[in-house]
Enzyme design. Sequence first.
Site, short mmCIF file in Angstrom:
data_model
loop_
_atom_site.label_atom_id
_atom_site.label_comp_id
_atom_site.label_asym_id
_atom_site.label_seq_id
_atom_site.Cartn_x
_atom_site.Cartn_y
_atom_site.Cartn_z
CG HIS A 29 -0.39 -0.12 2.57
ND1 HIS A 29 0.46 1.07 2.78
CD2 HIS A 29 -0.48 -1.09 3.64
CE1 HIS A 29 0.82 0.65 4.25
NE2 HIS A 29 0.25 -0.52 4.67
CG HIS A 58 3.96 -1.51 2.22
ND1 HIS A 58 2.72 -2.02 2.04
CD2 HIS A 58 4.38 -1.70 3.70
CE1 HIS A 58 2.50 -2.40 3.14
NE2 HIS A 58 3.28 -2.66 4.09
CB CYS A 71 0.45 -9.68 21.42
SG CYS A 71 -0.21 -8.90 20.10
CB CYS A 83 3.23 -7.40 18.77
SG CYS A 83 2.08 -6.26 19.10
CB CYS A 107 -1.49 -6.30 22.85
SG CYS A 107 -0.75 -5.38 21.50
CG HIS A 143 -2.44 -6.04 17.71
ND1 HIS A 143 -0.88 -6.08 17.91
CD2 HIS A 143 -2.45 -6.05 16.07
CE1 HIS A 143 -0.42 -6.15 16.61
NE2 HIS A 143 -1.23 -6.23 15.73
CE LYS A 192 -2.09 2.56 12.53
NZ LYS A 192 -1.83 1.67 13.57
CE LYS A 228 -8.60 -6.60 4.46
NZ LYS A 228 -8.33 -8.00 4.69
N1 MSP Z 1 8.60 -6.74 8.59
C1 MSP Z 1 8.90 -5.86 9.40
C2 MSP Z 1 10.12 -5.06 9.00
C3 MSP Z 1 11.28 -5.84 9.08
S1 MSP Z 1 12.90 -4.95 8.46
C4 MSP Z 1 14.05 -5.70 9.02
C5 MSP Z 1 7.58 -4.68 9.21
N2 MSP Z 1 6.94 -5.03 8.03
S2 MSP Z 1 5.89 -4.07 7.62
O1 MSP Z 1 5.28 -4.55 6.19
O2 MSP Z 1 4.84 -3.94 8.51
O3 MSP Z 1 6.33 -2.65 7.04
C6 MSP Z 1 6.50 -1.50 7.88
C7 MSP Z 1 7.07 -0.39 7.36
O4 MSP Z 1 6.16 -0.03 6.34
C8 MSP Z 1 7.23 0.83 7.71
O5 MSP Z 1 8.26 0.91 8.90
C9 MSP Z 1 7.15 1.79 6.73
O6 MSP Z 1 8.61 1.69 6.25
C10 MSP Z 1 6.17 1.17 5.89
N3 MSP Z 1 4.70 1.65 6.31
C11 MSP Z 1 3.67 0.93 6.54
N4 MSP Z 1 2.80 1.68 6.95
C12 MSP Z 1 3.07 3.10 6.70
C13 MSP Z 1 2.37 4.34 6.73
N5 MSP Z 1 1.04 4.60 6.78
N6 MSP Z 1 3.14 5.25 6.54
C14 MSP Z 1 4.50 5.29 5.94
N7 MSP Z 1 5.02 4.29 6.10
C15 MSP Z 1 4.34 2.93 6.40
O7 MSP Z 1 7.33 -4.02 10.06
#
Ligand code: MSP
Length: 660
Positions: free
Chosen positions: A18, A21, A126, A129, A143, A146, A300, A303
């Site tokens: 999304h 990412h 949890c 997490c 938690c 969540h 925020k 989904k």
């Molecule tokens: N798998 C772990 C990261 C391991 S790194 C060794 C993880 N994955 S995640 O799919 O949840 O990705 C988190 C990351 O996605 C955030 O740190 C950021 O880079 C990005 N984002 C997810 N949602 C976001 C927003 N709403 N806004 C900006 N970036 C965000 O955590």
Amino acid sequence: MKTYYITTPIYYVNARPHLGHAYSTIVADTLKRFHTMLGEDARMQTGTDEHGDKIVKAAAAAGMTPQAFTDNISGAFRELWPQLGIEADGFIRTTDPTHKKAVQALLQRLYDKGDIYFSEYGGHYCYGCERFYTEKELVDGLCPQHLTRPEYISEKNYFFKMSKYQDKLRQYILDNPDFIRPERYRSEALAMLEGGVLEDLCISRPKSRLTWGIELPFDKDYVSYVWFDALSNYITALGWPEGEGDAGSLYQKYWPGEHLVAKDILKPHGIFWPTMLMAADLPLYRHLNVHGYWLVRDTKMSKSLGNVVDPLRAAEHFGLDAFRYFLLREMNFGSDASYSAEAITTRINADLANDLGNLFSRVLSMNAKYFQSKIPPLGDPSEADDALCELTDASAANYVQLFGDMRFSQALDALWTPIRAMNKYVDEQAPWTLAKAGQTERLGCVLRTLLENMYKVAYLLWPIMPTASATLQSQLGRPLGAFSEAALNDLLKYRAHLRTGADTAPASNLFPRLELPKEEAPEAAKPKKEKKPAQNKAEQTKSEQKKSGQEAPKAAIELADFQKLDLRVGTILAAEKHPSADRLLRFDVDLGEPQPRQIVSGIAAFFRPEDLVGRKVVVVANLPPRPLRGLESQGMILTAEADGKLDLLTVNAPNGAPVA
Ligand code: MSP
């Protein structure tokens, strides 16, 4: 040659990519391009994080094996990045055999050193997490992330002696003020190290509870904790441990690199990872760059709210370069930012259509009109010309400095100073008056001054808008060339970079103005209009036919048009009233895809939601998603109407089966 290595988080494969990412990955790509522009050997790395409870649960919910499930979503991430202009040099999956072996080597190294021990531990676990919480950390027993009740688990596990490195890390952060940046996250990390004794980190999970992980090399009854496995990716992706002592290896060339993450994963990156590196006697990363969260209209993204932004759709709708520009310009790096179609439209119209686009369009068309699209000689510059060139050069130097400090929004603002000044300069110099007065030499000087300064801006925009930058440079008669430190120094130092007599484009319209979007209201959700008496015979007949359930036949269409429809069979998994619209129902429908789709439909007057759960339906699956009173609808459920009653089209085929 100086090297530069930038990484993104590796993303969980329990959800499709999304906006959040996409932002991190676009910023990483932009940084790689920026360092390439500085003449460095730059590398960018991304990938997917595929082990752990979360993924097992998501796979089970989709009725797939963890491997098939992760292959599918990891593929979606990998395929998306090039479509967003991202050129990743490496894409790692934590299920890659080489990664697994390398994680085992790291675990063994810490174990041999005596930094991993076996002990009994009880805590509130949890699953969301994937971590234990202490009593103190829970909020009303739940938690804090969540808001679910964790399970109390007591078991024997392996622990990493993180507490042993607490003081060393604290001192390192104090001595290196930009190790974690911006400052607010450095302070947060320091606070984690100062509030009492850091707990040791539980780095194993018993196989009796979880098998989807990397087996510990010193105990086959356990797998590695998912974060230990995931963080290691930053060096295993460079071939570590193989290249550790080998001067020619990717590891030697690029490590230490720097990381880019959002604030949600500050602790693993700011505390776990550097202590792991210290324990392994490996150099620490150069910087941890932490950004804020994208919210959607200040809420925020989630989904269940149906407000998750699909980055590819947005890029297709607004234009990829414009979308990338917006993300970098709108978010103040480190703080949260708000995404909405209005915000992006307003930003594109003001900065790209009005300022940059308009400048290119007017100057190129004047050059076509007055000099047949040939670059005129520079001639004898006036004070105003010198002032404009000095402003561009100072702003360009500012831009480079701010970019390097991760202050993208401020950097772009600095670059817009000469763009706005050039538009003003056009108005003041009034080339059309010079042309009328026959002052051709002065006219040439004005246009050449503009073209040269426009070239500098177009060049510098490449990291953010690679395609538009290349197009704009070509329009100025000098196609994109190779980057080097010398080329950038020349650009910032000299006034003339274009060749007299070279061809410029006759016109430019890269960034057309966009209409401000209107939120679509579904027919059923619109207030009912007063019924007007039928205007004529034809209309009367139509309404009569409708009442009796016999619509007049519609005009014939081509078979090819019908084939554009993607009709699919699905099962309604959940149905409920829309929170703010009486006529609407909200559904989760399983179409045989990894995630159920949210569909909002104006049929609340005809059905009780609880009667529809489990019903098979036919869905139009390829309509663009549209917001319906704040919830995104990702398809349409087909119904038949007769005698004021509604029926659902239903078949018995499996979910996802195409209807033709
Ligand atoms: N798998 C772990 C990261 C391991 S790194 C060794 C993880 N994955 S995640 O799919 O949840 O990705 C988190 C990351 O996605 C955030 O740190 C950021 O880079 C990005 N984002 C997810 N949602 C976001 C927003 N709403 N806004 C900006 N970036 C965000 O955590």
